[in-house]
Design a protein around this motif. Structure first.
Motif, short mmCIF file in Angstrom:
data_model
loop_
_atom_site.label_atom_id
_atom_site.label_comp_id
_atom_site.label_asym_id
_atom_site.label_seq_id
_atom_site.Cartn_x
_atom_site.Cartn_y
_atom_site.Cartn_z
N SER A 146 0.82 -1.02 -0.48
CA SER A 146 0.00 -0.13 0.04
C SER A 146 1.14 1.41 0.02
O SER A 146 0.51 2.53 -0.99
CB SER A 146 -0.85 -0.04 1.06
OG SER A 146 -1.75 -1.28 1.05
N THR A 147 2.19 1.30 0.41
CA THR A 147 2.53 2.07 1.02
C THR A 147 3.00 2.95 0.10
O THR A 147 4.00 4.10 -0.25
CB THR A 147 3.34 2.53 2.37
OG1 THR A 147 4.23 1.16 2.21
CG2 THR A 147 2.27 3.03 3.18
N THR A 148 4.19 1.77 -0.57
CA THR A 148 4.87 1.62 -1.87
C THR A 148 4.26 1.42 -4.03
O THR A 148 5.03 1.33 -4.69
CB THR A 148 6.06 0.21 -2.03
OG1 THR A 148 4.92 -0.58 -2.35
CG2 THR A 148 7.05 0.32 -1.15
N GLY A 149 2.94 1.64 -3.49
CA GLY A 149 1.98 1.32 -4.55
C GLY A 149 2.92 0.23 -5.62
O GLY A 149 2.49 -0.09 -6.63
N SER A 192 3.72 -3.98 -6.03
CA SER A 192 2.77 -5.63 -6.75
C SER A 192 3.31 -7.19 -6.23
O SER A 192 4.75 -6.49 -5.50
CB SER A 192 2.77 -5.18 -8.49
OG SER A 192 3.12 -5.46 -9.17
#
Length: 108
Positions: free
Chosen positions: A21-24, A26
């Motif tokens: 969520s914090t790094t975007g 996958s």
């Protein structure tokens, strides 16, 4: 991530999800199916075509390198829950239960 079903739910919720969520970022999740934990629900998102998810399943029938004799041996045992999971890549509906239904003929 490999063998995802072995990763505890709390690790997924408290470490992996926040990082993504914090790094975007996958993640590629690979695993033999196991009990219906967080990995099962992530797989279901992919099977249902949810945006951002892909799902691929390969079984013994898709593997061109398995010799015919081994394939025949496995096919004869295809009702065994371990064979269904390991060779046919199916989640085990009974994995989270204490007792499994068993035919008495299987006990001998």
């Amino acid at each position: 991530m490999d063998e995802c079903y072995l990763i505890d739910d709390s690790i997924f919720e408290s470490v992996i999800l926040p990082t993504l969520s914090t790094t975007g970022g996958s993640v590629c999740m690979i695993s033999t199916p196991g009990p219906k934990n967080w990995f099962y629900w992530e797989v279901m998102k992919g099977k249902q075509g949810e945006t951002g998810y892909s799902y691929y399943q390969f079984t013994i029938l898709d593997n061109p390198f398995i010799v015919p004799e081994e394939r025949e041996r496995i096919m004869k045992k295809q009702n065994d829950p371990v064979i269904r999971r390991e060779w046919f890549c199916e989640f085990d509906d009974m994995a989270n239960q204490v007792f499994r239904p068993t035919k008495t003929s299987d006990l001998s």
